[in-house]
Design a protein around this motif. Structure first.
Motif, PDB file in Angstrom:
ATOM      1  N   ALA A   4      49.520  44.836  32.585  1.00  0.00           N
ATOM      2  CA  ALA A   4      48.152  44.953  33.084  1.00  0.00           C
ATOM      3  C   ALA A   4      47.797  43.811  34.036  1.00  0.00           C
ATOM      4  CB  ALA A   4      47.179  44.976  31.902  1.00  0.00           C
ATOM      5  N   MET A   5      48.370  42.629  33.803  1.00  0.00           N
ATOM      6  CA  MET A   5      48.106  41.495  34.677  1.00  0.00           C
ATOM      7  C   MET A   5      48.672  41.752  36.069  1.00  0.00           C
ATOM      8  SD  MET A   5      46.794  38.286  34.344  1.00  0.00           S
ATOM      9  CE  MET A   5      47.318  37.535  32.800  1.00  0.00           C
ATOM     10  N   GLU A   6      49.903  42.259  36.136  1.00  0.00           N
ATOM     11  CA  GLU A   6      50.523  42.562  37.427  1.00  0.00           C
ATOM     12  C   GLU A   6      49.749  43.647  38.163  1.00  0.00           C
ATOM     13  OE1 GLU A   6      54.367  43.536  36.019  1.00  0.00           O
ATOM     14  OE2 GLU A   6      55.158  41.498  36.179  1.00  0.00           O
ATOM     15  N   VAL A  47      49.546  39.143  28.813  1.00  0.00           N
ATOM     16  CA  VAL A  47      49.854  40.163  29.818  1.00  0.00           C
ATOM     17  C   VAL A  47      48.617  40.979  30.201  1.00  0.00           C
ATOM     18  CG1 VAL A  47      52.268  40.371  29.127  1.00  0.00           C
ATOM     19  CG2 VAL A  47      50.531  41.812  28.015  1.00  0.00           C
ATOM     20  N   ASP A  48      47.482  40.647  29.608  1.00  0.00           N
ATOM     21  CA  ASP A  48      46.232  41.348  29.892  1.00  0.00           C
ATOM     22  C   ASP A  48      45.277  40.379  30.576  1.00  0.00           C
ATOM     23  OD1 ASP A  48      43.720  42.599  29.845  1.00  0.00           O
ATOM     24  OD2 ASP A  48      44.164  43.635  27.969  1.00  0.00           O
ATOM     25  N   PRO A  49      44.731  40.724  31.738  1.00  0.00           N
ATOM     26  CA  PRO A  49      43.822  39.801  32.434  1.00  0.00           C
ATOM     27  C   PRO A  49      42.605  39.416  31.605  1.00  0.00           C
ATOM     28  CG  PRO A  49      43.749  42.003  33.421  1.00  0.00           C
ATOM     29  CD  PRO A  49      44.926  41.975  32.502  1.00  0.00           C
ATOM     30  N   ALA A  50      42.233  40.251  30.638  1.00  0.00           N
ATOM     31  CA  ALA A  50      41.080  39.933  29.795  1.00  0.00           C
ATOM     32  C   ALA A  50      41.348  38.710  28.924  1.00  0.00           C
ATOM     33  CB  ALA A  50      40.727  41.130  28.913  1.00  0.00           C
ATOM     34  N   GLU A  51      42.628  38.338  28.774  1.00  0.00           N
ATOM     35  CA  GLU A  51      42.983  37.191  27.937  1.00  0.00           C
ATOM     36  C   GLU A  51      43.059  35.881  28.719  1.00  0.00           C
ATOM     37  OE1 GLU A  51      46.234  37.991  25.046  1.00  0.00           O
ATOM     38  OE2 GLU A  51      46.306  39.960  26.001  1.00  0.00           O
ATOM     39  N   LEU A  52      42.838  35.936  30.020  1.00  0.00           N
ATOM     40  CA  LEU A  52      42.865  34.706  30.808  1.00  0.00           C
ATOM     41  C   LEU A  52      41.723  33.793  30.388  1.00  0.00           C
ATOM     42  CD1 LEU A  52      43.616  35.929  34.453  1.00  0.00           C
ATOM     43  CD2 LEU A  52      45.111  34.586  32.978  1.00  0.00           C
ATOM     44  N   ASP A  53      42.025  32.526  30.159  1.00  0.00           N
ATOM     45  CA  ASP A  53      40.976  31.558  29.852  1.00  0.00           C
ATOM     46  C   ASP A  53      41.299  30.252  30.559  1.00  0.00           C
ATOM     47  OD1 ASP A  53      42.928  30.246  28.343  1.00  0.00           O
ATOM     48  OD2 ASP A  53      42.244  31.113  26.460  1.00  0.00           O
ATOM     49  N   VAL A  54      40.346  29.330  30.506  1.00  0.00           N
ATOM     50  CA  VAL A  54      40.500  28.097  31.265  1.00  0.00           C
ATOM     51  C   VAL A  54      41.653  27.251  30.721  1.00  0.00           C
ATOM     52  CG1 VAL A  54      38.858  26.750  29.870  1.00  0.00           C
ATOM     53  CG2 VAL A  54      39.215  26.193  32.302  1.00  0.00           C
ATOM     54  N   HIS A  87      36.904  37.954  40.983  1.00  0.00           N
ATOM     55  CA  HIS A  87      37.046  39.396  41.209  1.00  0.00           C
ATOM     56  C   HIS A  87      37.125  40.147  39.881  1.00  0.00           C
ATOM     57  CE1 HIS A  87      38.342  43.123  43.095  1.00  0.00           C
ATOM     58  NE2 HIS A  87      39.410  43.132  42.335  1.00  0.00           N
ATOM     59  N   LEU A  88      37.910  39.616  38.938  1.00  0.00           N
ATOM     60  CA  LEU A  88      38.040  40.270  37.626  1.00  0.00           C
ATOM     61  C   LEU A  88      36.702  40.295  36.892  1.00  0.00           C
ATOM     62  CD1 LEU A  88      41.434  38.757  36.361  1.00  0.00           C
ATOM     63  CD2 LEU A  88      41.058  41.035  37.340  1.00  0.00           C
ATOM     64  N   HIS A  89      35.974  39.183  36.990  1.00  0.00           N
ATOM     65  CA  HIS A  89      34.674  39.107  36.302  1.00  0.00           C
ATOM     66  C   HIS A  89      33.693  40.115  36.890  1.00  0.00           C
ATOM     67  CE1 HIS A  89      31.244  37.470  34.225  1.00  0.00           C
ATOM     68  NE2 HIS A  89      30.663  37.072  35.350  1.00  0.00           N
ATOM     69  N   ARG A  90      33.678  40.231  38.208  1.00  0.00           N
ATOM     70  CA  ARG A  90      32.769  41.169  38.858  1.00  0.00           C
ATOM     71  C   ARG A  90      33.118  42.608  38.519  1.00  0.00           C
ATOM     72  NH1 ARG A  90      32.395  38.349  44.887  1.00  0.00           N
ATOM     73  NH2 ARG A  90      30.875  36.743  44.322  1.00  0.00           N
TER      74      ARG A  90
END
Length: 301
Positions: A4-6, A47-54, A87-90
């Motif tokens: 999903a990240m790719e 592997v999921d963009p929702a898991e990206l954190d600072v 972009h992901l947040h929007r």
């Protein structure tokens, strides 16, 4: 199989191409940066963009620093990540935007190399301009120095972009922004000589409206333009070797040394931000300090 990240990175690339109108160079750089981030994230099980954190983003940037990446590279990678997470947040794929919490590494900006005004005059006044290629090369260097255009902008010029009556050239810059740049008489004369006695000898059916042509009659390529500058400077001798970007720096510096204001130089160079143009004030200040050291009885330290 893409995760999903790719997929999110690919979709972001399409967004940059279609809606942001970024340059091909910036697009390649950002996608390369995000591909590196994706690989790092995958290695730690994300592997999921929702898991990206600072925390993950800072760890990735810290690894880049440990690998010896330059400050300029770190700054660009931080910018790429910030644009990506925004972009992901929007799009609703991230509840919060972790990119907002990232610091920006300060880019180290070396003072650019420039020609002195005497060197610029010696280069342009003593160049061998015999034959079609000689006429072209003189016109190319005169245009670089007169207008301060980027190499891609010069190669993109068409014949009707030059208005000899008004002494201006229409330039298509970064982000599709168009600007009108003054052209001095020596440069205009060199281009006119090229159009009259040089270009007709190289033109082919595939030349189109291109102002400057390569030896085979196609639009001059940036690689060829860079080679022309290096070769012609080397032929003259006793002149600092510079790239086309160095001629751009020289034009800006000499404008400021001649009394031009920053806003005017910003418009001529096509800088989106005045902060970029302000770099040249440091160049001019260094020149003044050097003159002071050499000329003032108490200037030496």
């Amino acid at each position: 199989m893409a995760n999903a990240m790719e997929d999110a990175v690919s979709e972001f690339g399409r967004h940059l191409r279609a809606e942001r109108d970024v340059s091909p160079h910036t697009l390649r750089a950002y996608l390369g940066d995000l591909s590196d981030l994706t690989g790092y994230a995958s290695g730690v099980g994300v592997v999921d963009p929702a898991e990206l954190d600072v925390t993950l983003l800072r760890a990735w940037l810290a690894r880049q620093h440990a690998l010896g990446r330059s400050r300029a590279t770190l700054a660009r990678r931080t910018a790429a990540v910030r644009a990506f997470t925004r972009h992901l947040h929007r799009r609703g794929l991230l509840q919060d935007d972790p990119g907002l919490l990232l610091g920006t590494p300060r880019k180290h900006r070396d003072l650019p190399g420039v020609l002195t005004q005497d060197e610029a005059a010696r280069l342009l006044d003593t160049m061998d301009s015999e034959g079609p290629l000689g006429l072209r090369d003189l016109a190319v260097l005169e245009t670089f120095y007169a207008t301060g255009v980027r190499v891609s902008e010069l190669c993109g010029l068409d014949i009707d972009d030059l208005d000899t009556g008004r002494g201006t050239v229409r330039v298509l810059g970064k982000g599709g922004r168009e600007r009108t740049v003054p052209v001095g008489e020596p440069a205009a004369r060199a281009v006119q000589d090229w159009l009259r006695a040089g270009r007709p000898a190289l033109v082919t059916d595939g030349s189109g409206p291109a102002l400057f042509l390569g030896a085979r009659g196609k639009r001059l390529h940036p690689t060829s333009a860079r080679r022309i500058v290096h070769t012609r400077i080397a032929e003259v001798g006793q002149v600092t070797d510079l790239s086309p970007h160095g001629l751009r720096h020289s034009a800006a510096t000499h404008l400021l040394e001649g009394g031009a204001d920053l806003r005017s130089v910003q418009e001529i160079l096509g800088h989106a931000s005045l902060q970029t143009t302000q770099l040249y004030t440091h160049v001019s200040a260094e020149r003044l300090k050097q003159v002071h050291r050499q000329a003032h009885p108490r200037g030496a330290r």
